[in-house]
Design an enzyme around this catalytic site. Sequence first.
Site, mmCIF file in Angstrom:
data_model
loop_
_atom_site.group_PDB
_atom_site.id
_atom_site.type_symbol
_atom_site.label_atom_id
_atom_site.label_comp_id
_atom_site.label_asym_id
_atom_site.label_seq_id
_atom_site.Cartn_x
_atom_site.Cartn_y
_atom_site.Cartn_z
ATOM 1 N N HIS A 83 0.505 -1.350 0.070
ATOM 2 C CA HIS A 83 -0.187 -0.521 0.259
ATOM 3 C C HIS A 83 1.255 0.776 0.060
ATOM 4 O O HIS A 83 0.619 2.307 1.139
ATOM 5 C CB HIS A 83 -0.762 0.229 1.087
ATOM 6 C CG HIS A 83 -2.500 -0.830 1.058
ATOM 7 N ND1 HIS A 83 -2.222 -2.073 1.767
ATOM 8 C CD2 HIS A 83 -3.266 -1.214 0.239
ATOM 9 C CE1 HIS A 83 -2.825 -2.686 0.991
ATOM 10 N NE2 HIS A 83 -3.766 -2.377 0.484
ATOM 11 N N HIS A 87 1.061 1.523 -5.399
ATOM 12 C CA HIS A 87 0.136 1.189 -5.245
ATOM 13 C C HIS A 87 -1.055 2.208 -5.972
ATOM 14 O O HIS A 87 -1.799 2.014 -6.740
ATOM 15 C CB HIS A 87 -0.747 0.251 -4.140
ATOM 16 C CG HIS A 87 -2.167 0.031 -4.230
ATOM 17 N ND1 HIS A 87 -2.677 -1.158 -5.004
ATOM 18 C CD2 HIS A 87 -3.566 0.566 -3.385
ATOM 19 C CE1 HIS A 87 -3.706 -0.942 -4.876
ATOM 20 N NE2 HIS A 87 -3.792 -0.306 -3.968
ATOM 21 N N HIS A 123 -7.220 7.079 -2.534
ATOM 22 C CA HIS A 123 -7.227 6.154 -1.773
ATOM 23 C C HIS A 123 -6.688 5.156 -0.660
ATOM 24 O O HIS A 123 -7.992 5.149 -0.193
ATOM 25 C CB HIS A 123 -8.112 4.807 -2.746
ATOM 26 C CG HIS A 123 -7.640 3.897 -3.406
ATOM 27 N ND1 HIS A 123 -6.731 4.140 -3.967
ATOM 28 C CD2 HIS A 123 -7.577 2.810 -2.865
ATOM 29 C CE1 HIS A 123 -6.114 3.176 -4.231
ATOM 30 N NE2 HIS A 123 -6.377 1.808 -3.158
ATOM 31 N N ASP A 124 -5.945 5.030 -0.636
ATOM 32 C CA ASP A 124 -5.179 4.925 0.331
ATOM 33 C C ASP A 124 -3.597 5.394 1.068
ATOM 34 O O ASP A 124 -3.189 4.347 1.713
ATOM 35 C CB ASP A 124 -4.308 3.116 0.299
ATOM 36 C CG ASP A 124 -5.065 2.467 0.226
ATOM 37 O OD1 ASP A 124 -5.296 1.461 -0.966
ATOM 38 O OD2 ASP A 124 -6.133 1.479 0.857
ATOM 39 N N ASP A 251 -9.171 -0.940 -8.291
ATOM 40 C CA ASP A 251 -8.578 -1.288 -6.970
ATOM 41 C C ASP A 251 -7.933 -3.053 -6.679
ATOM 42 O O ASP A 251 -6.969 -3.601 -5.855
ATOM 43 C CB ASP A 251 -9.073 -0.972 -5.387
ATOM 44 C CG ASP A 251 -8.041 -1.144 -4.186
ATOM 45 O OD1 ASP A 251 -8.610 -1.132 -3.544
ATOM 46 O OD2 ASP A 251 -6.699 -0.626 -4.114
ATOM 47 N N GLN A 302 -3.841 -17.390 -3.753
ATOM 48 C CA GLN A 302 -4.220 -16.504 -4.697
ATOM 49 C C GLN A 302 -5.400 -16.877 -6.071
ATOM 50 O O GLN A 302 -6.192 -16.245 -6.335
ATOM 51 C CB GLN A 302 -2.979 -16.007 -5.658
ATOM 52 C CG GLN A 302 -1.768 -14.957 -5.169
ATOM 53 C CD GLN A 302 -2.708 -13.412 -5.185
ATOM 54 O OE1 GLN A 302 -3.446 -13.299 -5.812
ATOM 55 N NE2 GLN A 302 -2.275 -13.281 -4.172
ATOM 56 N N PHE A 305 -8.476 -16.107 -4.485
ATOM 57 C CA PHE A 305 -9.110 -14.619 -4.341
ATOM 58 C C PHE A 305 -9.758 -14.476 -5.855
ATOM 59 O O PHE A 305 -10.447 -13.368 -5.702
ATOM 60 C CB PHE A 305 -7.611 -13.671 -4.106
ATOM 61 C CG PHE A 305 -7.800 -12.438 -4.292
ATOM 62 C CD1 PHE A 305 -6.400 -12.053 -4.756
ATOM 63 C CD2 PHE A 305 -8.806 -11.895 -4.111
ATOM 64 C CE1 PHE A 305 -6.436 -9.670 -5.623
ATOM 65 C CE2 PHE A 305 -8.877 -10.082 -4.273
ATOM 66 C CZ PHE A 305 -7.679 -9.383 -4.474
HETATM 67 C C1 D0B Z 1 -1.946 -9.380 -5.194
HETATM 68 O O1 D0B Z 1 -2.855 -9.501 -3.813
HETATM 69 C C2 D0B Z 1 -3.940 -8.928 -3.867
HETATM 70 C C3 D0B Z 1 -4.786 -8.095 -4.413
HETATM 71 C C4 D0B Z 1 -4.972 -7.421 -3.375
HETATM 72 C C5 D0B Z 1 -5.977 -7.564 -2.247
HETATM 73 C C6 D0B Z 1 -7.075 -7.280 -1.526
HETATM 74 C C7 D0B Z 1 -8.483 -7.304 -1.669
HETATM 75 C C8 D0B Z 1 -9.175 -6.649 -1.099
HETATM 76 N N1 D0B Z 1 -9.067 -6.007 -1.441
HETATM 77 C C9 D0B Z 1 -9.008 -4.186 -1.371
HETATM 78 C C10 D0B Z 1 -8.852 -3.971 -0.273
HETATM 79 C C11 D0B Z 1 -9.217 -3.891 0.572
HETATM 80 O O2 D0B Z 1 -9.995 -4.106 1.370
HETATM 81 N N2 D0B Z 1 -8.262 -4.805 1.663
HETATM 82 C C12 D0B Z 1 -8.144 -5.022 2.943
HETATM 83 C C13 D0B Z 1 -7.611 -6.652 3.233
HETATM 84 C C14 D0B Z 1 -8.284 -7.636 2.183
HETATM 85 O O3 D0B Z 1 -6.224 -6.591 2.592
HETATM 86 C C15 D0B Z 1 -6.941 -5.851 1.145
HETATM 87 C C16 D0B Z 1 -4.998 -6.470 0.649
HETATM 88 C C17 D0B Z 1 -6.716 -5.027 0.395
HETATM 89 N N3 D0B Z 1 -7.742 -5.422 -2.625
HETATM 90 C C18 D0B Z 1 -5.882 -8.995 -2.470
HETATM 91 C C19 D0B Z 1 -4.555 -9.729 -2.673
HETATM 92 O O4 D0B Z 1 -3.637 -10.947 -2.240
HETATM 93 C C20 D0B Z 1 -4.695 -11.632 -0.806
HETATM 94 C C21 D0B Z 1 -3.803 -11.875 -0.226
HETATM 95 C C22 D0B Z 1 -3.678 -13.798 -0.436
HETATM 96 C C23 D0B Z 1 -5.105 -13.951 -1.129
HETATM 97 C C24 D0B Z 1 -6.108 -12.058 -1.017
HETATM 98 MG MG MG Z 2 -7.701 0.463 0.628
HETATM 99 ZN ZN ZN Z 3 -6.105 0.229 -2.428
#
Ligand code: D0B
Ligand code: MG
Ligand code: ZN
Length: 352
Positions: A83, A87, A123-124, A251, A302, A305
């Site tokens: 973050h 990003h 936003h962050d 995002d 991943q 996700f």
């Molecule tokens: C490249 O990998 C990712 C890229 C982005 C996200 C992701 C999920 C929700 N957002 C939107 C923002 C948000 O709400 N958060 C709060 C929390 C979920 O951590 C996120 C980081 C930020 N972004 C997750 C990712 O991987 C995670 C780790 C392993 C599986 C999930």
């Molecule tokens: Mg955020």
């Molecule tokens: Zn973000």
Amino acid sequence: DTIPRFGTETPHEAKLAELMDNIDAWGLNIFDVHNYSQSHSLTSVMYTIFKKRNLIETFRISPQKLINYLVTLESHYLDVPYHCSIHAADVTQAIHVLLLIPSFENTFTDLEILAALFAAAIHDVDHPGVTNQYLINSDNELALMYNDTSVLENHSLAVAFKLLQNEDCDFIENLSDEQRKILRQISIDMVLATDMSKHGAIMQTIQSFHQSLKAKQCKDSNSNSSTNDSLVLTEQKERVQLLREMLHCADLSNPTKHLSIYTQWVDRIMDEFHYQGDRERSAGMPISPMCNRRTADIEMAQIGFIQAIVEPLWQMWAQLVYPHCQQMLDNIDSNRQWYEYQISNRSSRNNT
Ligand SMILES: COc1ccc(-c2ccn(CCC(=O)N3C[C@@H](C)O[C@H](C)C3)n2)cc1OC1CCCC1
Ligand SMILES: [Mg+2]
Ligand SMILES: [Zn+2]
């Protein structure tokens, strides 16, 4: 003193110019932009987009004040693995590309476009590299301040608008009071919608909302208007709902990028999650999901996700703007397959 072409002084201006030729493309390498802009990817991307979209003339923006704001905003992104300001630059460039989709040629006002780019950039800001849940569980000052509700998203908004109060950073000084009110309203709405806790609500409404838009679009195409491709939304409320979805898509766009870019974001988010897990472990707190470096299954996480969150969201979005987001869906698919291949590979390695 004249303003540098991309908003920041850099000895690599020629290389940066080459990269910025791809500012309208999904394949822009934001890490290269960061390196060749002396770690000012957010400032240079925002400044280049504002120039390209003629927003500096449209809103009589002082270029110096815009750069003062962008450099100050960028310096308030912390040096955390995921973050950080890269990003923010990545999400800002992504929403710029999404706004270029022909379906939106006549959809948004200049003020809405200004607000969307501003929301993406801020936003962050000042994100400490831990999740809302961690701030709540550790009784952090920010959770106290925002009553455990979208803590990080509220904090970034407050920091970003505080910086605007600085006289020589107020690049929106020439907007009318009404325009400033609308910009603030749309930015708040969009940034609060980037909180994952809002994801369910967005997915609930997106299906019916997009069907109603497509229905209207078909009606237009019967009139054989040249803009039969573009979505016309009469209500500002509906346009803001579309912008909210768009920022959420941007995002969550890492898996829609080329593998070489996507894997760098995976490394960064896992660094950030594992560091949070280390802090939870040493504080005797329960370790958050996917934050335990000792039991992490990065590939499985991943794939989960992508299947649970990213693919469903981007399929909805691609349907609305068909055929304009096929590249994103193709990248999601090939990236998921690559992670599945990594897993199948490691099990066969173990068998040798
Ligand atoms: C490249 O990998 C990712 C890229 C982005 C996200 C992701 C999920 C929700 N957002 C939107 C923002 C948000 O709400 N958060 C709060 C929390 C979920 O951590 C996120 C980081 C930020 N972004 C997750 C990712 O991987 C995670 C780790 C392993 C599986 C999930
Ligand atoms: Mg955020
Ligand atoms: Zn973000």
